[in-house]
Design an enzyme around this catalytic site. Structure first.
Site, PDB file in Angstrom:
ATOM      1  N   ARG A  58      56.001  35.633 112.781  1.00 55.80           N
ATOM      2  CA  ARG A  58      57.247  34.852 112.792  1.00 55.80           C
ATOM      3  C   ARG A  58      57.583  34.412 114.218  1.00 55.80           C
ATOM      4  NH1 ARG A  58      62.033  37.150 112.587  1.00 55.80           N
ATOM      5  NH2 ARG A  58      61.254  38.940 111.405  1.00 55.80           N
ATOM      6  N   TYR A 111      66.002  10.626 106.713  1.00 53.43           N
ATOM      7  CA  TYR A 111      65.338  11.391 105.656  1.00 53.43           C
ATOM      8  C   TYR A 111      66.434  12.160 104.900  1.00 53.43           C
ATOM      9  CZ  TYR A 111      62.292  14.612 103.255  1.00 53.43           C
ATOM     10  OH  TYR A 111      61.649  15.329 102.282  1.00 53.43           O
ATOM     11  N   ASP A 183      62.928  11.915 115.243  1.00 54.57           N
ATOM     12  CA  ASP A 183      62.009  12.264 114.161  1.00 54.57           C
ATOM     13  C   ASP A 183      60.899  11.210 114.199  1.00 54.57           C
ATOM     14  OD1 ASP A 183      60.649  12.515 111.736  1.00 54.57           O
ATOM     15  OD2 ASP A 183      62.446  13.133 110.630  1.00 54.57           O
ATOM     16  N   LYS A 208      52.970  15.103 106.815  1.00 53.67           N
ATOM     17  CA  LYS A 208      52.615  13.701 106.606  1.00 53.67           C
ATOM     18  C   LYS A 208      51.351  13.348 107.410  1.00 53.67           C
ATOM     19  CE  LYS A 208      56.417  14.075 104.272  1.00 53.67           C
ATOM     20  NZ  LYS A 208      57.736  13.722 104.808  1.00 53.67           N
TER      21      LYS A 208
HETATM   22  C1  LIG Z   1      59.020  14.324 104.866  1.00 54.05           C
HETATM   23  C2  LIG Z   1      59.941  14.081 105.976  1.00 54.05           C
HETATM   24  C3  LIG Z   1      60.755  15.095 106.492  1.00 54.05           C
HETATM   25  C4  LIG Z   1      60.786  16.482 105.895  1.00 54.05           C
HETATM   26  O1  LIG Z   1      59.557  17.104 106.059  1.00 54.05           O
HETATM   27  P1  LIG Z   1      59.058  18.341 105.146  1.00 54.05           P
HETATM   28  O2  LIG Z   1      57.771  18.693 105.775  1.00 54.05           O
HETATM   29  O3  LIG Z   1      58.940  17.839 103.747  1.00 54.05           O
HETATM   30  O4  LIG Z   1      60.111  19.389 105.276  1.00 54.05           O
HETATM   31  C5  LIG Z   1      61.554  14.801 107.575  1.00 54.05           C
HETATM   32  N1  LIG Z   1      61.590  13.566 108.121  1.00 54.05           N
HETATM   33  C6  LIG Z   1      60.833  12.562 107.642  1.00 54.05           C
HETATM   34  C7  LIG Z   1      60.917  11.231 108.283  1.00 54.05           C
HETATM   35  C8  LIG Z   1      59.991  12.786 106.559  1.00 54.05           C
HETATM   36  O5  LIG Z   1      59.252  11.775 106.076  1.00 54.05           O
END
Ligand SMILES: *Cc1c(COP(=O)(O)O)cnc(C)c1O
Length: 394
Positions: A58, A111, A183, A208
Site C-alpha cells: 500500500r 469525467y 487530467d 486507457k
Molecule cells: C476513465 C477516466 C477517468 C477515470 O479512470 P478510472 O481508471 O476508470 O478510474 C478519469 N478521467 C478521464 C478523462 C477518464 O477517461
C-alpha cells in the site's frame, strides 16, 4: 540518441532499466506485499521513506516504481505515484491537497466521477467548488483569481472534445497561489505534456492509453516530489492501491504507447475527415479538424489530437442508435485508449428516463456518438463507418 535525454519511445523501453532486480530482461510479477529488513536500522528507514518500493505494497511496490518511472519520464515530472484507478488518483489529489473552506475550481464538463467529486463529495467536507465552462478562458481565470486553492482541468474533454487553455490556467493558478492539476487521460503524454505548459500536477486514468489493452484498471499522479509525497500521505489512508499484476500489465502496455497512440491519432483523423464529408452526419467534434472551434489552441498545446472523436448523426436518437448497432469493428462499449475501437451512444444511458429535449437540457445531444479509435487498419475502420452510415439512412 542522447542516452541522457532519450526520446519517449526509447525512454519507455529503457527508462526503468536500473530498477531491474536481476538479469531478467522482462520484469517479474512481484505479488509479495511485505519485504524483509536486514536489521532495525533498515526497518526504520523502510518505514519512514515515502513511496518505499519494498516495505508494504500500500506504501509502494517495485512494479509501481518502474511504471511510475516511465510515466514521470514521459510527462517531464520529478516524481510519480501509482493508484488503483484514475478516480483513485483524482480523489487522492483532491483529498490530499484540500481542506474545509478552500475553493476548488473545475470545469462544467469533466469525467463523470470528477464531476461527482466536485458537486457532491468535496462540498460534504466543506470545500467550496466552482465549475466554469472550459472554453470561457476569461471566466476560468476570474474564478481562479477568487482565491482558488486547487484548479482541475481536463482537455480535450468528453464528449464534446472541448479544449482548455493549459498555459493560461497554469499562469493564473500560479499568480493566485493555487495548485493546477490536469487530467491528461484523453491526450496521453505522447500528444500533450501539461507540465511543459506550467501545470503543476498531471493525473491519468492509466486504464486507457497507458495500459492500452482494455485489461487493467490503474491511475497515476505525476509532478513535483513535495506535492506527490503529500498526496501519497493521503493515498495510503484512502487505500486505492494498484495491484501487483495490474502494475505489471501496465508496465508491459507502456512499452508500446507511442506506436499505439500514433496509430490511434491517424485513425481518428481519418475517421473525422471521412465523417465530416458524409451527408448522414450533422457534425463532427475532433480537435484535429479545422472546423473545431478551438483548433488553433489545440495545435498550440498538442502535438497529436488523440484517438477519440464524437459524431452527431442526422435525424436524432433513433438513427444514432441504428448507427452504433450497425458497426462491426467498433464495439458498443464504454472506455477508450485500448487496441480495439469502441463506440458509445451517450444518450443511450438515459434512454427511457429522458426525452430528446430533456437530454439536450442535460448537455447530451440525443444523436451524439463517441468513437474511440483503436489501432486497426484505417481503411477497415472507414469501411465499417461507411457501411454503418448506409445502414442508418436505409
Ligand atoms: C476513465 C477516466 C477517468 C477515470 O479512470 P478510472 O481508471 O476508470 O478510474 C478519469 N478521467 C478521464 C478523462 C477518464 O477517461
Amino acid at each position: 540518441m542522447d542516452p541522457m535525454r532519450p526520446a519517449p519511445d526509447t525512454l519507455l523501453i529503457h527508462g526503468d532499466r536500473d530498477l531491474r532486480d536481476d538479469s531478467s530482461l522482462a520484469p517479474p510479477i512481484l505479488p509479495s506485499v511485505t519485504h524483509s529488513a536486514a536489521d532495525a536500522v533498515e526497518f526504520a528507514e523502510m518505514a519512514s521513506t515515502p513511496r518505499h518500493p519494498r516495505f508494504y505494497t500500500r506504501y509502494g511496490n517495485p512494479t509501481h516504481e518502474r511504471a511510475a518511472r516511465l510515466i514521470t519520464g514521459l510527462e517531464g515530472a520529478e516524481a510519480g505515484l501509482m493508484t488503483a484507478s484514475g478516480m483513485g488518483a483524482i480523489s487522492a489529489v483532491a483529498l490530499g491537497l484540500l481542506k474545509a473552506g478552500d475553493l476548488a475550481v473545475g470545469q462544467t464538463s469533466h469525467y463523470m466521477g470528477t464531476t461527482k467529486l466536485f458537486t457532491e463529495m468535496l462540498p460534504r467536507f466543506g470545500v467550496r467548488t466552482r465549475l466554469v465552462d472550459q472554453t470561457d478562458t476569461a471566466g476560468l481565470l476570474a474564478a481562479i483569481g477568487e482565491g482558488a486553492r486547487l484548479v482541475m482541468v481536463e482537455t480535450p474533454v468528453n464528449p464534446t472534445m472541448a479544449v482548455t487553455d493549459l498555459a493560461a490556467v497554469a499562469q493564473a493558478a500560479r499568480a493566485a497561489g493555487a495548485i493546477s492539476v490536469a487530467d491528461n487521460t484523453f491526450a496521453s503524454p505522447i500528444n500533450q505534456r501539461p507540465l511543459a505548459h506550467g501545470i503543476d500536477l498531471v493525473v491519468h486514468s492509466a486504464t486507457k492509453y497507458l495500459g492500452g489493452h482494455h485489461d487493467l484498471i490503474a491511475g497515476a499522479v505525476a509532478g513535483p516530489t513535495a506535492l506527490v509525497e503529500k498526496i501519497w500521505d493521503s493515498a495510503i489512508v484512502l487505500g486505492a492501491t494498484l495491484g501487483a499484476f495490474d502494475a505489471w500489465l501496465l508496465l508491459r502496455g507502456l512499452r508500446t504507447l507511442p506506436l499505439r497512440v500514433a496509430r490511434a491519432n491517424d485513425n481518428a483523423m481519418a475517421a473525422a475527415r471521412f465523417l465530416e464529408a458524409h451527408p448522414a452526419v450533422e457534425a463532427v467534434h475532433y480537435p484535429g479538424l479545422e472546423s473545431h472551434p478551438q483548433h488553433a489552441l489545440a495545435r498550440r498545446q498538442m502535438s497529436g489530437f488523440g484517438g477519440v472523436l464524437a459524431v452527431r448523426i442526422r435525424g436524432g436518437y433513433e438513427p444514432a442508435a441504428r448507427f452504433v448497432a450497425a458497426l462491426r469493428l467498433f464495439t458498443n462499449a464504454v472506455s477508450l485508449g485500448g487496441v480495439e475501437s469502441l463506440a458509445v451512444h451517450a444518450a443511450a444511458m438515459w434512454a427511457g428516463t429522458l426525452d430528446d429535449a430533456q437530454m439536450r437540457a442535460a448537455g447530451v445531444e440525443p444523436n451524439l456518438v463517441r468513437l474511440a479509435c483503436g489501432i486497426e487498419a484505417p481503411d477497415d475502420l472507414i469501411a465499417d463507418l461507411r457501411q454503418a452510415l448506409d445502414a442508418t439512412s436505409a
